[in-house]
Write a protein that holds these residues in place. Sequence first.
Motif, PDB file in Angstrom:
ATOM      1  N   SER A  35       0.791  -1.298  -0.015  1.00 44.92           N
ATOM      2  CA  SER A  35      -0.031  -0.184   0.012  1.00 44.92           C
ATOM      3  C   SER A  35       0.842   1.140   0.006  1.00 44.92           C
ATOM      4  CB  SER A  35      -0.912   0.165   1.083  1.00 44.92           C
ATOM      5  OG  SER A  35      -0.056   0.084   2.743  1.00 44.92           O
ATOM      6  N   LEU A  36       0.225   2.241  -0.385  1.00 43.58           N
ATOM      7  CA  LEU A  36       1.150   3.533  -0.171  1.00 43.58           C
ATOM      8  C   LEU A  36       1.790   3.774   0.944  1.00 43.58           C
ATOM      9  CD1 LEU A  36       2.022   6.468  -1.308  1.00 43.58           C
ATOM     10  CD2 LEU A  36      -0.374   7.139  -0.884  1.00 43.58           C
ATOM     11  N   ALA A  66       0.643  12.851  -0.885  1.00 39.17           N
ATOM     12  CA  ALA A  66      -0.215  11.524  -0.990  1.00 39.17           C
ATOM     13  C   ALA A  66      -1.662  11.935  -1.778  1.00 39.17           C
ATOM     14  CB  ALA A  66      -0.387  10.729   0.213  1.00 39.17           C
ATOM     15  N   VAL A  67      -2.222  12.753  -1.337  1.00 37.16           N
ATOM     16  CA  VAL A  67      -3.523  13.173  -1.789  1.00 37.16           C
ATOM     17  C   VAL A  67      -3.465  13.782  -3.275  1.00 37.16           C
ATOM     18  CG1 VAL A  67      -5.570  14.561  -1.483  1.00 37.16           C
ATOM     19  CG2 VAL A  67      -4.579  13.471   0.657  1.00 37.16           C
ATOM     20  N   SER A  68      -2.372  14.434  -3.354  1.00 33.10           N
ATOM     21  CA  SER A  68      -2.459  15.255  -4.787  1.00 33.10           C
ATOM     22  C   SER A  68      -1.951  14.328  -5.706  1.00 33.10           C
ATOM     23  CB  SER A  68      -1.499  16.451  -4.738  1.00 33.10           C
ATOM     24  OG  SER A  68      -0.158  15.987  -4.189  1.00 33.10           O
ATOM     25  N   LEU A  97      -5.866   7.567   6.085  1.00 31.98           N
ATOM     26  CA  LEU A  97      -5.530   8.992   7.058  1.00 31.98           C
ATOM     27  C   LEU A  97      -5.209   8.594   8.342  1.00 31.98           C
ATOM     28  CD1 LEU A  97      -5.161  12.113   7.539  1.00 31.98           C
ATOM     29  CD2 LEU A  97      -7.618  11.903   7.235  1.00 31.98           C
ATOM     30  N   THR A  98      -6.181   7.759   9.049  1.00 29.21           N
ATOM     31  CA  THR A  98      -6.080   7.210  10.365  1.00 29.21           C
ATOM     32  C   THR A  98      -4.925   6.753  10.751  1.00 29.21           C
ATOM     33  OG1 THR A  98      -8.622   7.111  10.408  1.00 29.21           O
ATOM     34  CG2 THR A  98      -7.449   6.183  11.983  1.00 29.21           C
ATOM     35  N   VAL A 104      -2.122   7.829  13.580  1.00 33.79           N
ATOM     36  CA  VAL A 104      -1.607   7.075  14.607  1.00 33.79           C
ATOM     37  C   VAL A 104      -0.275   6.791  14.516  1.00 33.79           C
ATOM     38  CG1 VAL A 104      -1.808   4.922  15.708  1.00 33.79           C
ATOM     39  CG2 VAL A 104      -4.021   6.131  14.736  1.00 33.79           C
ATOM     40  N   LEU A 105       0.210   6.453  13.333  1.00 32.21           N
ATOM     41  CA  LEU A 105       1.701   6.424  13.315  1.00 32.21           C
ATOM     42  C   LEU A 105       2.787   7.446  13.513  1.00 32.21           C
ATOM     43  CD1 LEU A 105       3.901   4.654  11.655  1.00 32.21           C
ATOM     44  CD2 LEU A 105       3.548   5.442   9.679  1.00 32.21           C
ATOM     45  N   ASN A 106       2.117   8.813  13.021  1.00 24.61           N
ATOM     46  CA  ASN A 106       2.946   9.948  13.287  1.00 24.61           C
ATOM     47  C   ASN A 106       2.835  10.426  14.735  1.00 24.61           C
ATOM     48  OD1 ASN A 106       4.043  10.026  10.830  1.00 24.61           O
ATOM     49  ND2 ASN A 106       2.995  11.980  10.031  1.00 24.61           N
TER      50      ASN A 106
END
Length: 263
Positions: A63-64, A142-144, A152-153, A157-159
Amino acid sequence: MTLYKREIRGSVKLLIIFCAIITMYVSIIINMYDPQMMKMLDSFAEAMPELMAAVGMKTNAASLLGFMVSYLYGFILLIFPMLFCILRGNALIAKYVDKGSMVSLVAAPIKRRTIAFTQMTVLVSGILLLVIYSTIVELICAVSGFPGELDLTALLVLNTGLLCLHLFIGSICFLSSCIFSDTKYSVAFGAGIPAFMYVLQMLANVGGNAENAKYFTFFTLFDPDGIIAGESGAAAGIFMLFAGSVILYLLGILLFERKDLHI
């Protein structure tokens, strides 16, 4: 507040430099998330497996976010915020004492603990700004570039885990700055401990006989793959990093309050 504003202005140049570096690397890495570039990166990993593994870079991301974890969270987003912690942590307490300018602060009608707490908030603010900025850049890229592909969630959490890791690194630097009056010792321990721990983590990543090194470094508590998978052990690691940082920051303030400054 006057001291806080002054020290934040002193952080601006470093923050701009590290934000620029993070922007460059994050934008380049995320834009590599396409079949051709991923094949090229996989070929690098096959040619230099130990080197790529040492800095946490893995192949065949599904995944991304998994791709971002492989190529950003093993080196880029660990090293540069860590450098900020090292540079600012030393300058906030030990540098003042070493130069003799701490006398101007302690001579003011303000408690020592207030001075130390203010300096601590400067470091924490810088770390928080770097992590928030990194998150924003990741989201924009990522969005662009790949709309709808980023979880996103899981990223937030990762950050949050990344923030707890750097708060802990910052607490080591801050504690060293509070303990030592000489900047060379403050830097030696404040920079040496995180750097040595990262080297141990690199050895553990390579695997084999060196894999047991993971039991001797706090970087093991930050498990990006476990965090995005929702593993309870990864969540416990985040909590331990946060709790450890609180303890070390408070210990630094307490030691500075009782320290004989010889001024």
